[in-house]
Design an enzyme around this catalytic site. Structure first.
Site, PDB file in Angstrom:
ATOM      1  N   GLY A  10       0.963  -1.192   0.186  1.00  0.00           N
ATOM      2  CA  GLY A  10      -0.128  -0.066   0.187  1.00  0.00           C
ATOM      3  C   GLY A  10       0.873   1.221   0.027  1.00  0.00           C
ATOM      4  N   GLU A 101       5.798  -5.245   5.662  1.00  0.00           N
ATOM      5  CA  GLU A 101       6.039  -6.883   5.975  1.00  0.00           C
ATOM      6  C   GLU A 101       6.222  -7.717   4.758  1.00  0.00           C
ATOM      7  OE1 GLU A 101       1.741  -8.217   7.356  1.00  0.00           O
ATOM      8  OE2 GLU A 101       3.719  -9.264   7.471  1.00  0.00           O
ATOM      9  N   THR A 124       5.065   1.782   6.106  1.00  0.00           N
ATOM     10  CA  THR A 124       3.774   1.669   6.433  1.00  0.00           C
ATOM     11  C   THR A 124       2.901   2.566   7.401  1.00  0.00           C
ATOM     12  OG1 THR A 124       2.009  -0.040   7.303  1.00  0.00           O
ATOM     13  CG2 THR A 124       4.345  -0.350   7.885  1.00  0.00           C
ATOM     14  N   ASP A 126       0.641   1.552   9.092  1.00  0.00           N
ATOM     15  CA  ASP A 126       0.273   0.548  10.401  1.00  0.00           C
ATOM     16  C   ASP A 126       1.124   0.676  11.318  1.00  0.00           C
ATOM     17  OD1 ASP A 126      -1.897  -0.002   8.501  1.00  0.00           O
ATOM     18  OD2 ASP A 126      -0.992  -1.743   7.609  1.00  0.00           O
ATOM     19  N   GLY A 169      -5.104   0.237   9.912  1.00  0.00           N
ATOM     20  CA  GLY A 169      -4.106  -0.509  10.779  1.00  0.00           C
ATOM     21  C   GLY A 169      -3.792  -2.030  10.587  1.00  0.00           C
ATOM     22  N   ARG A 277      -3.933   7.709   3.855  1.00  0.00           N
ATOM     23  CA  ARG A 277      -2.740   7.160   3.282  1.00  0.00           C
ATOM     24  C   ARG A 277      -2.214   8.425   2.153  1.00  0.00           C
ATOM     25  NH1 ARG A 277      -3.396   1.221   1.578  1.00  0.00           N
ATOM     26  NH2 ARG A 277      -3.111   2.030  -0.541  1.00  0.00           N
TER      27      ARG A 277
HETATM   28  O1  F6P Z   1      -1.270  -1.491   5.108  1.00  0.00           O
HETATM   29  C1  F6P Z   1      -1.612  -0.436   4.627  1.00  0.00           C
HETATM   30  C2  F6P Z   1      -3.307  -0.339   4.538  1.00  0.00           C
HETATM   31  O2  F6P Z   1      -3.741   0.954   4.271  1.00  0.00           O
HETATM   32  C3  F6P Z   1      -4.003  -1.276   5.692  1.00  0.00           C
HETATM   33  O3  F6P Z   1      -3.974  -0.444   6.699  1.00  0.00           O
HETATM   34  C4  F6P Z   1      -5.248  -1.460   5.064  1.00  0.00           C
HETATM   35  O4  F6P Z   1      -5.831  -2.681   5.584  1.00  0.00           O
HETATM   36  C5  F6P Z   1      -4.739  -1.858   3.526  1.00  0.00           C
HETATM   37  O5  F6P Z   1      -3.584  -1.367   3.583  1.00  0.00           O
HETATM   38  C6  F6P Z   1      -5.899  -1.173   2.581  1.00  0.00           C
HETATM   39  O6  F6P Z   1      -5.268  -1.915   1.227  1.00  0.00           O
HETATM   40  P1  F6P Z   1      -5.975  -1.528  -0.016  1.00  0.00           P
HETATM   41  O7  F6P Z   1      -5.048  -0.081  -0.355  1.00  0.00           O
HETATM   42  O8  F6P Z   1      -5.410  -2.810  -0.955  1.00  0.00           O
HETATM   43  O9  F6P Z   1      -7.545  -1.266  -0.072  1.00  0.00           O
END
Ligand code: F6P
Length: 344
Positions: A10, A101, A124, A126, A169, A277
């Site tokens: 992400g 990770e 991240t 998270d 998270g 994000r």
């Molecule tokens: O790992 C970062 C994160 O934003 C998590 O908090 C969330 O669960 C996930 O990625 C969301 O992923 P996507 O962008 O694939 O919807």
């Protein structure tokens, strides 16, 4: 030497600041720097682009990643040989992998199994990577979630409502706990602390009994509704990605329904989602990303492969990729205790 950089998983604020720092320091040393497009997919498919002074100009405050990102897992798709082949074909001598990770787990394995010349940078929102105090991107996510709590406060107060805020998270509650403390949340629910729905409602009731007409509840997307009977109820989940992660989300809605039914207080839910994000990194994340990037460039120069830049206290150090990806860093009880001192 030709150095590649990739960003995987992400996206998060500060990725471009890392790219800038790695490239600036490495170019000064005479390295040729190349961007690998879209995470590990770029190495599987041979997607590269030059990163020169013009490409890295203006990157420091810019959100997202100019290199693009995916959750491609070469181990899942039997594409490890293609990664190694394309790496060689492009004439790369080292790789900086910026990720969480999953991305760094691949890097750790490539290093272990093939002595792949890779160093890592912990990214991240998270904040769930071990062996570092903080990942970059986390501070920005907490800042955005805190601002949301502040804004929810005024509307909650005006309408005498309970406001449930669902934050990201994944399987740890760092964003929820930190933004909850910073925003003065009246209840915080995270995966690490199996607080029951009954207890959460009783705390809200206690608060209202002492004269407060509104409450703010922060719930982490990975929290499962937990009941005094011992029953736990997650929400419907989607197909897992190539790393086996299902897409989380939806617990806020269920929790809000439960609170309204059990307490009778009018309740609304806000799902903050990818706003956490997006956009420009906070100054703290810009600085951390920059320091990580410089350290990663140094690790490459010193040929300290299989290592990751990390923050210990105020110092940037390096740790093994294996250690960093061995287990998730969960929220310790002491942090939750800080938050829960203000519940009820
Ligand atoms: O790992 C970062 C994160 O934003 C998590 O908090 C969330 O669960 C996930 O990625 C969301 O992923 P996507 O962008 O694939 O919807």
């Amino acid at each position: 030497m030709k150095l590649g950089i990739l960003t995987g998983g992400g996206d998060c604020p500060g990725l471009n600041a890392v790219i800038r720092a790695v490239a600036r320091r490495s170019m000064l040393r005479g390295y040729e720097v190349v961007g690998v497009r879209e995470g590990w997919r770029g190495l599987v498919e041979g997607l590269f682009e030059p990163l020169g002074p013009r490409e890295i100009s203006g990157l420091l405050p810019r959100g997202g990643t100019i290199l693009g990102t995916t959750r491609t897992n070469p181990y899942k798709t039997d594409a490890v040989d293609r990664v190694l082949e394309n790496f060689q074909k492009e004439g790369l001598g080292a790789l900086v992998a910026v990720g969480g990770e999953d991305t760094l787990g691949v890097a750790a394995r490539l290093y272990k199994e093939h002595e792949f010349p890779v160093v890592g940078v912990p990214k991240t929102i998270d904040n769930d990577l071990s062996a570092t105090d903080y990942t970059f991107g986390f501070d920005t996510a907490v800042f955005i979630a805190t601002e949301a709590i502040d804004r929810l406060h005024t509307t909650a107060e005006s309408h005498n409502r309970v406001m449930v805020l669902e934050v990201m998270g994944r399987h740890v509650g760092w964003i929820a706990v930190m933004s909850g403390i910073a925003g003065g949340a009246d209840m915080i629910l995270i995966p690490e602390q199996p607080v029951t729905v009954e207890h959460a409602c009783a705390e809200l009731q206690r608060r209202h009994d002492r004269g407060k007409d509104f409450s703010i509840v922060v719930v982490s997307e990975g929290y499962e509704l937990t009941y005094a009977s011992g029953e736990r109820r997650g929400v419907a989940q989607n197909e897992p990605d190539q790393f086996g992660h299902v897409r989380l989300g939806g617990v806020g809605e269920e929790l809000a329904r439960e609170i309204e039914e059990r307490t009778g207080y009018e309740t609304r839910v806000t799902v903050l989602g990818h706003v956490q994000r997006g956009g420009t990194p906070t100054p703290r994340d810009r600085v951390l990303a920059t320091r990580y990037g410089l350290r990663a460039a140094d690790l490459v120069h010193e040929e300290k492969f299989g290592r990751m830049a990390a923050l210990h206290g105020d110092a940037i150090v390096d740790v093994s990729l294996e250690e960093a990806t061995a287990e998730l860093k969960t929220v310790p009880k002491e942090w939750y205790d800080v938050a829960s001192a203000f519940f009820g």
